[in-house]
Design a protein around this motif. Structure first.
Motif, mmCIF file in Angstrom:
data_model
loop_
_atom_site.group_PDB
_atom_site.id
_atom_site.type_symbol
_atom_site.label_atom_id
_atom_site.label_comp_id
_atom_site.label_asym_id
_atom_site.label_seq_id
_atom_site.Cartn_x
_atom_site.Cartn_y
_atom_site.Cartn_z
ATOM 1 N N VAL A 168 10.623 7.567 4.200
ATOM 2 C CA VAL A 168 9.700 6.910 3.261
ATOM 3 C C VAL A 168 8.533 6.213 3.970
ATOM 4 N N ALA A 169 8.619 6.047 5.280
ATOM 5 C CA ALA A 169 7.660 5.194 6.000
ATOM 6 C C ALA A 169 6.466 5.980 6.526
ATOM 7 N N ARG A 170 5.274 5.571 6.153
ATOM 8 C CA ARG A 170 4.051 6.130 6.746
ATOM 9 C C ARG A 170 3.519 5.084 7.724
ATOM 10 N N PHE A 171 3.692 5.346 9.006
ATOM 11 C CA PHE A 171 3.338 4.345 10.016
ATOM 12 C C PHE A 171 2.131 4.801 10.821
ATOM 13 N N HIS A 172 1.465 3.837 11.436
ATOM 14 C CA HIS A 172 0.337 4.156 12.306
ATOM 15 C C HIS A 172 0.892 4.498 13.689
ATOM 16 N N HIS A 173 0.664 5.748 14.123
ATOM 17 C CA HIS A 173 1.158 6.165 15.447
ATOM 18 C C HIS A 173 0.105 5.783 16.487
ATOM 19 N N VAL B 273 0.866 -1.176 0.000
ATOM 20 C CA VAL B 273 0.000 0.000 0.000
ATOM 21 C C VAL B 273 0.910 1.236 0.000
ATOM 22 N N LEU B 274 0.800 2.034 -1.067
ATOM 23 C CA LEU B 274 1.616 3.251 -1.202
ATOM 24 C C LEU B 274 0.676 4.446 -1.168
ATOM 25 N N ASP B 275 0.871 5.326 -0.217
ATOM 26 C CA ASP B 275 0.007 6.495 -0.107
ATOM 27 C C ASP B 275 0.834 7.591 0.577
ATOM 28 N N ASP B 276 1.506 8.398 -0.230
ATOM 29 C CA ASP B 276 2.466 9.355 0.315
ATOM 30 C C ASP B 276 3.424 8.631 1.264
ATOM 31 N N GLY B 277 4.069 7.611 0.753
ATOM 32 C CA GLY B 277 4.976 6.782 1.549
ATOM 33 C C GLY B 277 4.536 5.332 1.521
ATOM 34 N N VAL B 278 5.341 4.497 2.148
ATOM 35 C CA VAL B 278 4.986 3.073 2.274
ATOM 36 C C VAL B 278 4.126 2.946 3.530
ATOM 37 N N VAL B 279 2.884 2.497 3.350
ATOM 38 C CA VAL B 279 1.963 2.435 4.489
ATOM 39 C C VAL B 279 2.293 1.210 5.356
ATOM 40 N N CYS B 280 2.476 1.474 6.641
ATOM 41 C CA CYS B 280 2.876 0.412 7.585
ATOM 42 C C CYS B 280 1.911 0.379 8.762
ATOM 43 N N ASP B 281 1.989 -0.678 9.532
ATOM 44 C CA ASP B 281 1.250 -0.708 10.794
ATOM 45 C C ASP B 281 2.097 -0.042 11.888
ATOM 46 N N SER B 282 1.632 -0.127 13.113
ATOM 47 C CA SER B 282 2.352 0.565 14.184
ATOM 48 C C SER B 282 3.687 -0.107 14.510
ATOM 49 N N HIS B 283 3.915 -1.288 13.939
ATOM 50 C CA HIS B 283 5.222 -1.955 14.120
ATOM 51 C C HIS B 283 6.139 -1.688 12.929
ATOM 52 N N CYS B 284 5.732 -0.743 12.084
ATOM 53 C CA CYS B 284 6.516 -0.339 10.901
ATOM 54 C C CYS B 284 6.608 -1.480 9.885
ATOM 55 N N ARG B 285 5.578 -2.337 9.881
ATOM 56 C CA ARG B 285 5.568 -3.488 8.982
ATOM 57 C C ARG B 285 4.602 -3.202 7.837
ATOM 58 N N ALA B 286 5.125 -3.322 6.606
ATOM 59 C CA ALA B 286 4.296 -3.038 5.430
ATOM 60 C C ALA B 286 3.655 -4.315 4.897
#
Ligand SMILES: Cc1cc2nc3c(=O)[nH]c(=O)nc-3n(C[C@H](O)[C@H](O)[C@H](O)COP(=O)(O)OP(=O)(O)OC[C@H]3O[C@@H](n4cnc5c(N)ncnc54)[C@H](O)[C@@H]3O)c2cc1C
Length: 399
Positions: free
Chosen positions: A276-281, A253-266
């Motif tokens: 580059v990482a879009r993570f869930h805070h 999933v690419l959306d203004d960065g690589v979309v990750c979960d809160s563990h920075c896992r794409a």
């Protein structure tokens, strides 16, 4: 625990991931691929010391050759990754190599955004790499009139360094004051006053349309209102674009960065780190992408921990600093446009203070203006907001 780790992007975040893995005792095989030729280097000095000429290029290197060797990792530099097979965890490079690993870390950062109307014009620069900085300095030293387009942190730093070199410089951007988005209106006004006092010509509320040229070289930039700002050197500092083009067919999933979960896992066994990482805070309950140096290191530590099975959520208090015209500004947290500002320490008139941004009485950010130690101490007021009870992960954030 994976037998092998492949990191793509050999800069602050990629290298910090490798170092964190080794520091944690990981003994598996590590490969690091980077598009740039030379040893990994640091970017913050590029708009400050390197541009000012107080550091030579070598001094930006993040580690010495010996320290890199001691990591016992395979460095493949000057080689661009062109695709990722997410399920197989293999990366293909531009020269046709195929590299596989049990865990893949995406650390490809940003590319400088370019304004299409200025494309290909001689005398128009961007600043993202060491090479950009050295080339820009060469021209800056001879330019009669420089225009910096973009009133964010990078544009402000470039204009500040140009003034320190005694150059004539105009800083143009769409905001009412320099760095208003990052600092809020009151502090941005203060920063604008500092720039003006030191001779930077500010053009707030100004959108740039294109360039004028003379004998094949830039001679000015056109503003949306129809004016021209004369320039024989132009720097575009209009933001960065996450370097994800090579991941277009990866299924991530690419959306203004690589979309990750809160563990920075794409995806299973695939992580993203750094710019580059879009993570869930989990504290804020929303996704975030941070473009700052401290995040590159801190997030790398979390990614390394998670590769080794620690299952750690990443909930940083965002932090960046900037040095401009003798002032060190540090910002912890995320200032909001509607926040009320309280001076927590120091004195604004004396040019040393710590300000707290509050929303409905709740601290959301802390800013230090030439008061680094005190600003850092005030950071603790932000911990309840950023490390609050975890918000649930939205569905579909990872595959
Ligand atoms: C001029 C400048 C000044 C800055 N000043 C500050 C500051 O004062 N304070 C602050 O907090 N932050 C600052 N920053 C931001 C900070 O430097 C970044 O947040 C940090 O560099 C991010 O590190 P990164 O490793 O995620 O990405 P990057 O540093 O962008 O590195 C990504 C690497 O990946 C490589 N790459 C890209 N695509 C590929 C591919 N397909 N295959 C292989 N390799 C690839 C790139 O060539 C690059 O080497 C500044 C940035 C710049 C550019």
């Amino acid at each position: 625990m994976p037998d092998s780790v492949l990191v793509v992007g050999a800069s602050a975040a990629g290298l910090a991931t490798v170092e964190s893995l080794r520091r944690k005792g990981y003994q598996g095989q590590i490969t690091l691929i980077g598009e740039e030729e030379g040893a990994p280097y640091d970017r913050p000095p590029l708009s400050k010391q390197v541009l000012a000429g107080t550091w030579d290029a070598e001094r930006t290197h993040l580690r010495t050759r010996e320290v890199l060797d001691a990591l016992n990792a395979a460095f493949i530099l000057g080689e661009r990754a062109v695709s990722l097979d997410t399920a197989a965890r293999t990366v293909r490079t531009v020269s046709g190599r195929e590299l596989g690993a049990d865990a893949v870390v995406l650390a490809t950062g940003l590319c400088a955004r370019r304004l299409p109307d200025l494309a290909g014009t001689e005398g128009v620069h961007v600043l993202r790499t060491l090479e950009d900085s050295v080339r820009l300095r060469d021209e800056l030293l001879h330019a009669e009139q420089t225009v910096v387009i973009g009133d964010g942190v990078l544009g402000a730093e470039i204009a500040a360094t140009a003034r320190q070199l005694g150059r004539e410089v105009t800083l143009a951007g769409p905001q009412a004051a320099v760095m208003q988005t990052q600092l809020g209106p009151d502090i941005a006004e203060r920063l604008a006053a500092l720039h003006t006092d030191q001779g930077v010509r500010l053009r707030p509320d100004t959108l740039v349309g294109g360039a004028t040229t003379s004998r094949g070289r830039v001679s000015g930039v056109r503003t949306a209102e129809g004016g021209v700002l004369p320039a024989d050197l132009v720097v575009e500092a209009v933001g960065g674009i996450p370097a994800t083009d090579w991941l277009a067919d990866s299924g991530l999933v690419l959306d203004d960065g690589v979309v990750c979960d809160s563990h920075c896992r794409a995806a299973e066994g695939v992580y993203a780190v750094g710019d580059v990482a879009r993570f869930h805070h989990p504290g804020l309950g929303r996704s975030l992408r941070l473009e700052n140096r401290t995040n590159a290191t801190e997030q790398a530590q979390t990614v390394a921990a998670n590769i080794l099975g620690e299952g750690r959520a990443y909930a940083p208090v965002p932090y960046f600093w900037t040095d401009q015209l003798g002032v060190k500004i540090q910002v912890y947290g995320l200032p909001t446009p509607t926040a009320t500002l309280h001076i927590a320490e120091g004195d604004v008139q004396e040019g040393r203070f710590v300000a707290r941004y509050e929303e409905r009485g709740r601290p959301v950010a802390v800013l230090g203006w030439n008061m680094p130690k005190q600003a850092r101490l005030q950071r603790q007021h932000l911990l309840p907001l950023y490390t609050a009870a975890p918000h649930p992960q939205p569905a579909g954030a990872t595959r």
